[in-house]
Design a protein around this motif. Structure first.
Motif, mmCIF file in Angstrom:
data_model
loop_
_atom_site.group_PDB
_atom_site.id
_atom_site.type_symbol
_atom_site.label_atom_id
_atom_site.label_comp_id
_atom_site.label_asym_id
_atom_site.label_seq_id
_atom_site.Cartn_x
_atom_site.Cartn_y
_atom_site.Cartn_z
ATOM 1 N N TYR A 280 -55.655 10.127 -16.920
ATOM 2 C CA TYR A 280 -55.430 11.280 -17.799
ATOM 3 C C TYR A 280 -55.600 10.892 -19.264
ATOM 4 O O TYR A 280 -55.982 11.730 -20.094
ATOM 5 N N CYS A 281 -55.369 9.637 -19.590
ATOM 6 C CA CYS A 281 -55.439 9.192 -20.981
ATOM 7 C C CYS A 281 -56.853 9.234 -21.538
ATOM 8 O O CYS A 281 -57.047 9.041 -22.753
ATOM 9 N N ALA A 282 -57.840 9.495 -20.684
ATOM 10 C CA ALA A 282 -59.210 9.667 -21.174
ATOM 11 C C ALA A 282 -59.335 10.895 -22.064
ATOM 12 O O ALA A 282 -60.328 11.051 -22.779
ATOM 13 N N ILE A 283 -58.326 11.769 -22.054
ATOM 14 C CA ILE A 283 -58.378 12.976 -22.886
ATOM 15 C C ILE A 283 -58.303 12.636 -24.368
ATOM 16 O O ILE A 283 -58.807 13.373 -25.212
ATOM 17 N N PHE A 284 -57.706 11.498 -24.716
ATOM 18 C CA PHE A 284 -57.522 11.148 -26.125
ATOM 19 C C PHE A 284 -58.775 10.476 -26.681
ATOM 20 O O PHE A 284 -59.487 9.781 -25.956
ATOM 21 N N PRO A 285 -59.045 10.650 -27.962
ATOM 22 C CA PRO A 285 -60.183 9.944 -28.562
ATOM 23 C C PRO A 285 -59.866 8.462 -28.737
ATOM 24 O O PRO A 285 -58.709 8.036 -28.623
ATOM 25 N N LYS A 286 -60.890 7.681 -29.011
ATOM 26 C CA LYS A 286 -60.682 6.254 -29.240
ATOM 27 C C LYS A 286 -59.772 6.028 -30.440
ATOM 28 O O LYS A 286 -59.822 6.765 -31.414
ATOM 29 N N ASP A 287 -58.944 5.013 -30.336
ATOM 30 C CA ASP A 287 -58.008 4.602 -31.382
ATOM 31 C C ASP A 287 -56.943 5.654 -31.660
ATOM 32 O O ASP A 287 -56.293 5.624 -32.696
ATOM 33 N N HIS A 288 -56.752 6.561 -30.732
ATOM 34 C CA HIS A 288 -55.721 7.587 -30.923
ATOM 35 C C HIS A 288 -54.342 6.968 -30.758
ATOM 36 O O HIS A 288 -54.112 6.152 -29.865
ATOM 37 N N ASN A 289 -53.436 7.349 -31.640
ATOM 38 C CA ASN A 289 -52.056 6.896 -31.544
ATOM 39 C C ASN A 289 -51.335 7.789 -30.529
ATOM 40 O O ASN A 289 -51.080 8.953 -30.788
ATOM 41 N N ILE A 290 -51.026 7.243 -29.364
ATOM 42 C CA ILE A 290 -50.462 8.020 -28.264
ATOM 43 C C ILE A 290 -48.942 7.950 -28.331
ATOM 44 O O ILE A 290 -48.352 6.873 -28.206
ATOM 45 N N GLU A 291 -48.291 9.088 -28.537
ATOM 46 C CA GLU A 291 -46.837 9.147 -28.549
ATOM 47 C C GLU A 291 -46.331 9.067 -27.111
ATOM 48 O O GLU A 291 -46.682 9.894 -26.276
ATOM 49 N N LYS A 292 -45.486 8.078 -26.844
ATOM 50 C CA LYS A 292 -45.067 7.824 -25.466
ATOM 51 C C LYS A 292 -44.344 9.022 -24.852
ATOM 52 O O LYS A 292 -44.696 9.466 -23.745
ATOM 53 N N ASP A 293 -43.342 9.569 -25.529
ATOM 54 C CA ASP A 293 -42.575 10.669 -24.950
ATOM 55 C C ASP A 293 -43.446 11.899 -24.726
ATOM 56 O O ASP A 293 -43.279 12.617 -23.730
ATOM 57 N N ASP A 294 -44.374 12.140 -25.637
ATOM 58 C CA ASP A 294 -45.279 13.276 -25.478
ATOM 59 C C ASP A 294 -46.205 13.064 -24.285
ATOM 60 O O ASP A 294 -46.479 13.994 -23.521
ATOM 61 N N LEU A 295 -46.689 11.843 -24.126
ATOM 62 C CA LEU A 295 -47.561 11.533 -22.986
ATOM 63 C C LEU A 295 -46.827 11.773 -21.673
ATOM 64 O O LEU A 295 -47.388 12.347 -20.729
ATOM 65 N N ILE A 296 -45.573 11.359 -21.598
ATOM 66 C CA ILE A 296 -44.800 11.552 -20.370
ATOM 67 C C ILE A 296 -44.635 13.035 -20.070
ATOM 68 O O ILE A 296 -44.741 13.475 -18.914
ATOM 69 N N LYS A 297 -44.417 13.850 -21.094
ATOM 70 C CA LYS A 297 -44.290 15.298 -20.881
ATOM 71 C C LYS A 297 -45.614 15.906 -20.433
ATOM 72 O O LYS A 297 -45.634 16.858 -19.639
ATOM 73 N N LEU A 298 -46.733 15.378 -20.923
ATOM 74 C CA LEU A 298 -48.047 15.860 -20.479
ATOM 75 C C LEU A 298 -48.292 15.484 -19.026
ATOM 76 O O LEU A 298 -48.840 16.280 -18.241
ATOM 77 N N TRP A 299 -47.923 14.270 -18.644
ATOM 78 C CA TRP A 299 -48.012 13.875 -17.231
ATOM 79 C C TRP A 299 -47.173 14.820 -16.365
ATOM 80 O O TRP A 299 -47.604 15.260 -15.301
ATOM 81 N N MET A 300 -45.982 15.103 -16.840
ATOM 82 C CA MET A 300 -45.066 15.967 -16.110
ATOM 83 C C MET A 300 -45.677 17.347 -15.912
ATOM 84 O O MET A 300 -45.565 17.954 -14.839
ATOM 85 N N ALA A 301 -46.344 17.850 -16.944
ATOM 86 C CA ALA A 301 -46.949 19.180 -16.872
ATOM 87 C C ALA A 301 -48.049 19.255 -15.818
ATOM 88 O O ALA A 301 -48.295 20.323 -15.240
ATOM 89 N N GLN A 302 -48.717 18.149 -15.567
ATOM 90 C CA GLN A 302 -49.785 18.128 -14.564
ATOM 91 C C GLN A 302 -49.255 17.882 -13.155
ATOM 92 O O GLN A 302 -50.034 17.846 -12.200
ATOM 93 N N GLY A 303 -47.946 17.696 -13.026
ATOM 94 C CA GLY A 303 -47.355 17.447 -11.710
ATOM 95 C C GLY A 303 -47.435 16.009 -11.269
ATOM 96 O O GLY A 303 -47.167 15.696 -10.102
ATOM 97 N N TYR A 304 -47.784 15.090 -12.184
ATOM 98 C CA TYR A 304 -47.978 13.694 -11.806
ATOM 99 C C TYR A 304 -46.661 12.953 -11.558
ATOM 100 O O TYR A 304 -46.668 11.864 -10.989
ATOM 101 N N LEU A 305 -45.549 13.533 -12.002
ATOM 102 C CA LEU A 305 -44.260 12.837 -11.891
ATOM 103 C C LEU A 305 -43.347 13.496 -10.870
ATOM 104 O O LEU A 305 -42.143 13.263 -10.867
#
Length: 957
Positions: free
Chosen positions: A431-456
């Motif tokens: 799923y992290c392929a959605i971000f552009p190169k060198d993007h600063n990925i916020e951990k808590d936000d990423l977890i909520k995005l995973w959650m939204a896709q049903g991955y958790l």
């Protein structure tokens, strides 16, 4: 990827059928058989997916096409099941609403015929028909698998991924020559030909360690003292002149003033670097177009003598085009150096006997890493979890090393590590392929995005956030993430992905994810919407860009993340209904801005209700004044982020319908004056950033009545900010209900005793209310603001044995404090405004830190900070010992005459002393003129500010 998607569809199918098959299904034609057939087909296909994935990796295009079709129908299955489940939830919610406009029968788990209207029956028939059509398509796919002779292969089962620590090794192996050469070149000022600007280049293939070497030089002590300022910019591909210019300006800490044209940016840079010796690092340069670099070169020549530009690039031609005066080629690591790096990870924490048993095979694996540090690190982290020689041998003998499509460079080690992950974590990584190169990925936000896709997981009662944290840690331990930013407690806040790892994620997802940067000056820019397989997209609108209306036609999108850089930007009125009403497959919609002043949208249209699958909605930093009531029909919503929406005046009155909401993030919603009724029904809430106490709203009927709304929100965790406590009228009720004591995962509590409207409240009311607001003993941080009591004393405060930070802010009447020195874990104490003339430490008295039991107080206190204590004259320190005190700050305490000699002599660890706006202290301790300078001269870092500093109160740090 296909196995992860099929597994997710199966999870959802199993959940919904075990919970909901009953009378409501029979109403639409008795489709139990169709549902069972759907499940049976998916389970049969699931058994051959491992073989199919391996076959497609080996270049079998027919199998790849078959997997693509399987993924598409699996997504469709998810949509239909989600639609079914959403309708059931809607009926349950409407049946449970106490304040519904008309009486409705409460809906049980199995719905009798009488509870359905014509629309509900039609909808169920529609869902039943869709399930039947899906089965017909799945029948074809199930039959096709037999043509490819796919074999059943069992996969290793993972009940739960164990949390693992990751090895963060900073040592660089085998780079002494390159490191010394780079430092020597950076510090050398003898090159007269390039008096004002020298360009230096680090050149080498991807994953070779160019960025790591540049980072080490950037943070070198000699380099830091040699240059006046340093700027780091990640360039990547393509070379965006505006973005690079903005990044340089941000590094120089200069305001951009809403510039649009490149010339304006360059002029700002030119003025900012005059008479400044700077080091600019341009990481990951690709562009061979000298015309793009030339304006920067002429602009940067205005820096002082000795300024340097350091670039990292994979292309030696780029270094030549940029006029490099020094070229440092980074070669592959020698075999022994690569082995040492690998060993650091693979044998971390292992006994020596395992090293002896595995060394030979380990060296053979290292040989396949081709001298690439990232490959060695990736394989080391993979094998750290493999205990037996047979497991290591399987890695060595894997066919993946020889596959033509991925056998080059770093993809083989990454694929081996990826395949070793459970499917649940593989889909999180891809799923992290959605971000552009060198993007600063916020951990808590990423977890909520995973959650939204049903991955958790799909069960709303599970600890999905905890599972997400475990998955993140697992990926970090396998080197899929890097460049971690941490908070003061060393918890990871954000991370990045190495370019090669990002390329690998895109390789896995192929056409499913895309990132687009929309530039300004191109009014008719249209993104490619022809690919119906696109599921996840991130759009970045650069300065002056036009919103790409065409994105609304990508009906298959499940994630749409939109950001902007322009503070004047707005999504056009005629675009909003399409944006919110057409992308009906969305699970995640993020409309935010890079800066708080930027704005994309001022009105959320009523069409938002059509996004029935939506689980994540981020509207942070937008300028809307209200949210539509139709938003409360998003029954699947888990995350609503409205932080920094400073114009938002009220929340929808139907908030109680959002029964699945887990995170209501409302930091800095300063115009929000009350919480709506029904907030107490959101019993799934884990995050409620701010609660506003107000007994009545402007129309006297909308507000949540009291703090009692918080009582049943027992899952709240992290931080809770309660403001408006001066409006509380029934303190005894608050005390009786114990609204905070049951929240064991609430670690940071901010209590603000402010009051709306006219009239003063009694001081003793605040003292009683503070006593009634007893939190759980697990609390770690406590902030008290605008407290009107004269005494700050409570048994529960002294029982907080884990309290690490205490801030007492703007408590102007405060004269007496608890014996805070007895708090065993306190590390940081801040006091802003307090009405004392004398502070007494170590003996009984009226001061802030009185104690009679021991002279050793504050056993762990590291930071002590006073500000705006205008009447403070004397500090009676006694014979107290503060063994860990490292920083002492005294700001705007103009009457304080002296610091205690005992403090200055006994605080052996004191490293930082700040005295600002405190005239008497500055006069007494100033170097050269102060009579007591010698008493503080041993402190390494001392900061004074002249007494004429009159620029207003300093901000809270």
């Amino acid at each position: 990827m296909a196995d992860a998607i099929v597994n997710l569809a199966l999870e959802q199918l199993l959940q919904i059928t075990t919970q909901n098959i009953g009378e409501e299904v029979r109403l639409v034609g008795n489709v139990e058989n169709e549902v069972e057939k759907l499940r049976s087909n998916l389970e049969a296909i699931q058994t051959v997916l491992l073989d199919a994935e391996e076959r497609q990796m080996k270049g079998d295009r027919a199998v790849r096409r078959w997997l693509d079709k399987l993924k598409d129908i699996s997504y469709d299955i998810e949509d239909v099941l989600d639609e079914w489940n959403t309708e059931i939830m809607r009926l349950q919610v409407e049946g449970d609403l106490d304040d519904a406009p008309a009486p409705k029968q409460k809906v049980p788990s199995f719905f009798p015929c009488s509870c359905f209207g014509i629309k509900q029956v039609v909808l169920r028939r529609d869902i039943a028909q869709k399930i039947k059509e899906l089965n017909e398509k799945l029948d074809i796919i199930a039959e096709e698998k037999n043509k490819y002779s796919l074999e059943e292969k069992s996969t290793e089962t993972f009940e739960r991924v164990q949390t693992t620590s990751f090895v963060d090794v900073t040592e660089i192996y085998g780079r002494e020559y390159e490191k010394n050469s780079l430092l020597s070149t950076l510090l050398d000022e003898r090159n007269e030909e390039h008096k004002n600007l020298s360009v230096i280049s680090l050149v080498g293939m991807g994953g070779i360690g160019k960025t790591t070497l540049a980072q080490q030089a950037y943070n070198n002590d000699k380099v830091m003292s040699h240059f006046d300022t340093k700027i780091w910019v990640c360039v990547s591909n393509p070379f965006d002149e505006i973005r690079v210019a903005k990044a340089i300006i941000e590094g120089l800490e200069c305001p951009t003033n809403d510039f649009v044209e490149l010339e304006s940016f360059l002029k700002c840079i030119r003025q900012s670097i005059m008479e400044t010796k700077f080091l600019l690092i341009l990481d990951d340069m690709w562009s061979e177009d000298y015309n793009k670099w030339e304006p920067f070169y002429h602009c940067l020549k205005n820096g002082s003598y000795g300024s340097k530009v350091l670039i990292t690039t994979r292309n030696e031609r780029v270094a030549s085009i940029m006029g490099s005066v020094a070229l440092i080629i980074i070669e592959q690591l020698a075999p022994e150096e690569c082995w040492l790096l690998f060993r650091q990870f693979a044998f971390y924490g292992r006994p020596s006997k395992e090293f002896e048993k595995l060394e030979k095979i380990g060296r053979e694996i290292v040989a396949k890493c081709k001298g690439l540090p990232l490959a060695a690190k990736t394989m080391g982290n993979l094998l750290r979890f493999k205990k037996t020689r047979n497991e290591w041998q399987r890695i060595l003998d894997s066919d993946i090393w020889t596959l033509e499509e991925i056998g080059k460079g770093l993809l083989s080690p990454l694929m081996l590590s990826y395949n070793d992950l459970p499917s649940s974590i593989r889909r999180c990584f891809s799923y992290c392929a959605i971000f552009p190169k060198d993007h600063n990925i916020e951990k808590d936000d990423l977890i909520k995005l995973w959650m939204a896709q049903g991955y958790l997981g799909l069960d709303n009662d599970t600890k999905m956030e905890v599972i997400g944290q475990e998955y993140f840690d697992h990926l970090a331990s396998r080197s899929f993430f890097q460049e971690f930013e941490k908070d003061d407690d060393q918890n990871i806040i954000s991370c990045k992905m190495h370019d090669i790892v990002h390329d690998f994620a895109q390789f896995l997802t192929k056409n499913e994810c895309f990132t687009v940067g929309i530039k300004g000056g191109n009014e008719d820019q249209v993104i490619n919407t022809s690919n119906e397989k696109t599921r996840h997209s991130m759009l970045m609108l650069h300065v002056g860009a036009t919103f790409p209306i065409s994105v609304s036609s990508i009906k298959s999108l499940r994630s749409l993340l939109i950001g902007c850089e322009d503070s004047k930007y707005l999504v056009p009125d005629d675009v909003r209904p399409n944006l919110f009403g057409e992308l009906t497959s969305l699970r995640a919609l993020h409309i935010s801005a890079g800066v708080v002043s930027a704005n994309l949208i001022t009105v959320i249209p009523k069409e938002v209700k059509k996004l029935i699958h939506l689980k994540y909605l981020n509207l942070s930093s937008q300028h809307m004044e209200k949210l539509p009531e139709t938003l409360c029909e998003l029954y699947n919503l888990q995350t609503l982020d409205i932080s920094w929406c400073q114009k938002l005046k009220e929340l929808p009155q139907g908030m109680g319908k959002l029964i699945n909401l887990r995170h209501l993030i409302n930091y800095f919603t300063i115009s929000l004056s009350y919480m709506p009724k029904g907030i107490e029904k959101l019993t799934c809430l884990r995050t409620l950033s701010a609660f506003i106490e107000k007994s009545r709203s402007s129309d006297g009927s909308k507000a949540c009545s009291t703090l009692a709304c918080l009582k049943d929100l027992k899952h709240l965790r992290g931080t809770l900010y309660i403001r408006g406590l001066g409006n509380v009228t029934n303190v005894s009720e608050v005390k009786r209900m114990q609204i905070l004591s049951n929240k064991e995962n609430l670690f940071h509590l901010w209590l603000r005793f402010d009051k709306d409207g006219e009239g003063e409240r009694k001081n003793d009311e605040d003292e009683l209310l503070l006593e009634a607001l007893q939190p759980h003993p697990n609390l770690e941080k406590l902030h008290i603001e605008n407290y009107r009591g004269s005494t700050f004393y409570s048994d529960w405060i002294m029982s907080l044995t884990g309290l690490r930070e205490l801030r007492i802010l703007f408590c102007r009447n405060l004269m007496h404090l608890s014996p805070l020195g007895k708090l065993p874990s306190l590390e940081s104490l801040w006091i802003r405004e307090m009405s004392v003339k004398k502070v007494v430490t170590g003996i009984e008295g009226d001061g802030a830190f009185s104690s009679s039991t021991s002279v050793i107080l504050f056993p762990k206190l590291k930071v002590l900070d006073f500000m705006w204590i205008w009447e403070w004259e004397e500090w009676d320190y006694g014979n107290t010992i503060l063994p860990c005190l490292a920083s002492l700050h005294i700001h705007f305490c103009p009457k304080l005459r002296a610091l205690p000699d005992g403090l200055l002599q006994g605080a052996k660890n004191l490293q930082h002393l700040e005295i600002i706006g405190s005239d008497l202290l500055e006069e007494r301790y100033k170097k050269g003129t102060g009579e007591d300078w010698q008493k503080i001269s041993h402190i390494p870092n001392i900061k004074f500010a002249d007494s004429y500093l009159q620029g207003g109160p300093l901000p809270l740090r």
